[in-house]
Design a protein around this motif. Structure first.
Motif, mmCIF file in Angstrom:
data_model
loop_
_atom_site.group_PDB
_atom_site.id
_atom_site.type_symbol
_atom_site.label_atom_id
_atom_site.label_comp_id
_atom_site.label_asym_id
_atom_site.label_seq_id
_atom_site.Cartn_x
_atom_site.Cartn_y
_atom_site.Cartn_z
ATOM 1 N N TYR A 75 -1.923 -3.213 -3.953
ATOM 2 C CA TYR A 75 -1.634 -4.298 -4.637
ATOM 3 C C TYR A 75 -1.201 -5.719 -3.774
ATOM 4 C CZ TYR A 75 0.677 -0.272 -7.169
ATOM 5 O OH TYR A 75 0.807 1.075 -7.398
ATOM 6 N N CYS A 112 1.064 -1.081 0.016
ATOM 7 C CA CYS A 112 -0.117 -0.039 0.197
ATOM 8 C C CYS A 112 0.862 1.193 -0.018
ATOM 9 C CB CYS A 112 -0.811 0.142 1.274
ATOM 10 S SG CYS A 112 -1.834 -1.376 1.408
ATOM 11 N N PHE A 120 -10.672 -7.646 -1.205
ATOM 12 C CA PHE A 120 -9.807 -7.512 -2.357
ATOM 13 C C PHE A 120 -8.572 -8.665 -1.893
ATOM 14 C CE2 PHE A 120 -5.677 -5.451 -3.674
ATOM 15 C CZ PHE A 120 -5.785 -5.376 -4.913
ATOM 16 N N ILE A 143 -10.155 -3.108 2.286
ATOM 17 C CA ILE A 143 -9.554 -3.948 1.296
ATOM 18 C C ILE A 143 -9.399 -5.434 1.769
ATOM 19 C CG2 ILE A 143 -8.293 -2.031 0.406
ATOM 20 C CD1 ILE A 143 -6.012 -3.292 2.050
ATOM 21 N N GLU A 184 -9.361 -5.227 -9.805
ATOM 22 C CA GLU A 184 -10.584 -5.032 -9.137
ATOM 23 C C GLU A 184 -10.849 -3.547 -9.365
ATOM 24 O OE1 GLU A 184 -12.411 -5.903 -4.756
ATOM 25 O OE2 GLU A 184 -11.577 -7.541 -6.040
ATOM 26 N N LYS A 189 -9.311 2.498 -10.187
ATOM 27 C CA LYS A 189 -10.250 3.363 -10.066
ATOM 28 C C LYS A 189 -10.454 4.341 -11.383
ATOM 29 C CE LYS A 189 -13.506 6.037 -7.829
ATOM 30 N NZ LYS A 189 -14.708 5.487 -7.442
ATOM 31 N N LEU A 217 -2.615 -8.871 -7.931
ATOM 32 C CA LEU A 217 -4.154 -8.269 -7.971
ATOM 33 C C LEU A 217 -3.682 -6.932 -7.752
ATOM 34 C CD1 LEU A 217 -7.044 -8.736 -8.318
ATOM 35 C CD2 LEU A 217 -7.231 -9.246 -5.950
ATOM 36 N N LEU A 236 -5.624 -2.701 -7.676
ATOM 37 C CA LEU A 236 -6.969 -2.198 -7.539
ATOM 38 C C LEU A 236 -6.888 -0.943 -8.305
ATOM 39 C CD1 LEU A 236 -9.427 -2.308 -5.434
ATOM 40 C CD2 LEU A 236 -8.030 -0.879 -4.114
ATOM 41 N N LEU A 241 -12.541 -0.144 -8.075
ATOM 42 C CA LEU A 241 -12.928 0.671 -6.641
ATOM 43 C C LEU A 241 -14.134 1.349 -6.842
ATOM 44 C CD1 LEU A 241 -12.038 0.803 -3.505
ATOM 45 C CD2 LEU A 241 -11.034 2.792 -4.401
ATOM 46 N N ARG A 245 -9.769 -12.279 -2.433
ATOM 47 C CA ARG A 245 -9.868 -12.653 -3.813
ATOM 48 C C ARG A 245 -8.668 -13.110 -4.377
ATOM 49 N NH1 ARG A 245 -10.907 -8.915 -9.257
ATOM 50 N NH2 ARG A 245 -10.204 -10.456 -10.479
ATOM 51 N N PHE A 246 -7.563 -12.562 -3.821
ATOM 52 C CA PHE A 246 -6.363 -12.784 -4.547
ATOM 53 C C PHE A 246 -5.915 -14.331 -4.038
ATOM 54 C CE2 PHE A 246 -1.769 -13.421 -3.281
ATOM 55 C CZ PHE A 246 -1.156 -13.235 -4.483
#
Length: 355
Positions: A175, A107, A120, A117, A215, A136, A132, A134, A217, A123-124
């Motif tokens: 990430y 981050c 998120f 998150i 993904e 926007k 993975l 993120l 946001l 899901r990874f």
């Protein structure tokens, strides 16, 4: 609980926030009277990470260490990693020993998100990905790293700050990576900026056949790189998190709406309208404090009107008829003296003054 590790990047020179960042790490600029980095670490803590590597710059690292300490406030262990600001992928390279072969979350310490998150990261792990990212949707993608997705939502291409953006999907600085990112980082070369770009490393992972997902946001995201971004972040965080909590002394004043007045503060003959925060030991006298303002600990606002501002700790605003959309650094003084229309200034390098 996700893996064991997270990398939080708190280096960088913060050139767009000068002169504040000559003496302050940009991640420690406060919104709602709390360093931006604190809000970022709250998000990291929600994921259940146990070990956090905080990447710091040689010149401002001491201040980040002072704020984060041993990580006890968030319930994780902290290791500090010193990096000359040579790119996000370079930070991964420098942190190689700390990261080992574990999957890790990464981050940026100056980017704020309006949602957790946790999903998120789940899901990874659930899809067995190597990366993975993120994203926007933004109005001006030229300021950011940009991703191009295929019909199934997989990342097919990344470009850093493109003059002609191939999409409007910006990387928001969150990430998750498997250990394969290290091989990708070793294969890339510095960009035209002289930095090892994380976009290049992710592109290299795609070239290597790694599974990289994305993904988008759906909540807000703010990259607090410039003054206006900090003011926006301050307003959004005040709006979302401040509840009415008046602990200080209020004398002959009106406190309207969601206002937090910390212990030891005095509000005298004034109007304070929320959402806003008045820090510990502040004095507000014969003044109006308007919405979306945070006043740092130990500051004095006298005979003034202040709205949509971040006033950092120990500052003085005196006899100013109207101060708005302003970011005032620590221990600064903004005052009007003498007759109407007379302004006297002592302004440092890279400052901006509008009268």
């Amino acid at each position: 609980v996700f893996g064991v590790r997270c990398l939080v990047l708190s280096g960088g020179r913060g050139t767009r926030l000068r002169p504040l960042t000559f003496s302050l790490a940009k991640q420690l600029v406060p919104v709602a009277n709390r360093p931006i980095l604190g809000w970022v670490l709250d998000r990291v803590a929600e994921v259940g990470v146990r070990d956090v590597g905080v990447v710091v710059a040689p010149d401002t690292g001491w201040a980040v260490r002072e704020f984060v300490g041993d990580g006890g406030e968030w319930g994780f262990r902290v290791e500090y990693i010193v990096q000359e600001p040579l790119g996000l992928a370079h930070a991964v390279k420098v942190a190689r020993r700390f990261l080992g072969d574990d999957d890790f979350l990464m981050c940026l310490g100056d980017n704020l998100l309006g949602s957790s998150i946790r999903g998120f990261v789940d899901r990874f792990e659930g899809e067995g990905l190597d990366g993975l990212i993120l994203l926007k949707e933004v109005e001006d993608p030229r300021r950011f790293g940009v991703a191009v997705l295929d019909g199934e939502g997989r990342v097919v291409r990344l470009v850093e700050k493109p003059s002609e953006p191939p999409s409007n999907l910006a990387l928001v600085g969150v990430y998750v990576f498997s250990r394969r990112v290290h091989e990708a980082v070793d294969r890339i070369r510095p960009s035209w900026r002289g930095e090892l770009e994380i976009t290049d490393a992710i592109q290299e992972m795609i070239n290597m056949g790694c599974r990289v997902g994305a993904e988008v946001l759906d909540s807000w995201w703010i990259d607090t790189g410039k003054k206006d971004d900090v003011l926006t972040a301050n307003a959004v965080v005040l709006d979302e998190y401040v509840v009415r909590d008046v602990r200080g002394e209020v004398v002959g004043s009106r406190v309207e709406g969601r206002v937090r007045v910390e212990e030891g503060a005095r509000v005298v003959d004034s109007v304070v309208r929320g959402p806003c925060v008045i820090g510990r030991g502040c004095v507000v006298e014969n003044s109006f404090i308007g919405p979306y303002t945070s006043v740092g600990d130990g500051s004095r606002i006298v005979n003034s009107s202040v709205e949509y501002c971040v006033i950092m700790e120990g500052s003085v605003v005196e006899n100013v008829e109207r101060l708005e959309e302003s970011l005032v650094g620590r221990n600064a003084r903004v005052a009007r003296r003498g007759g109407r229309g007379v302004v006297r200034l002592h302004v440092g390098d890279y400052s901006e003054v509008e009268v």
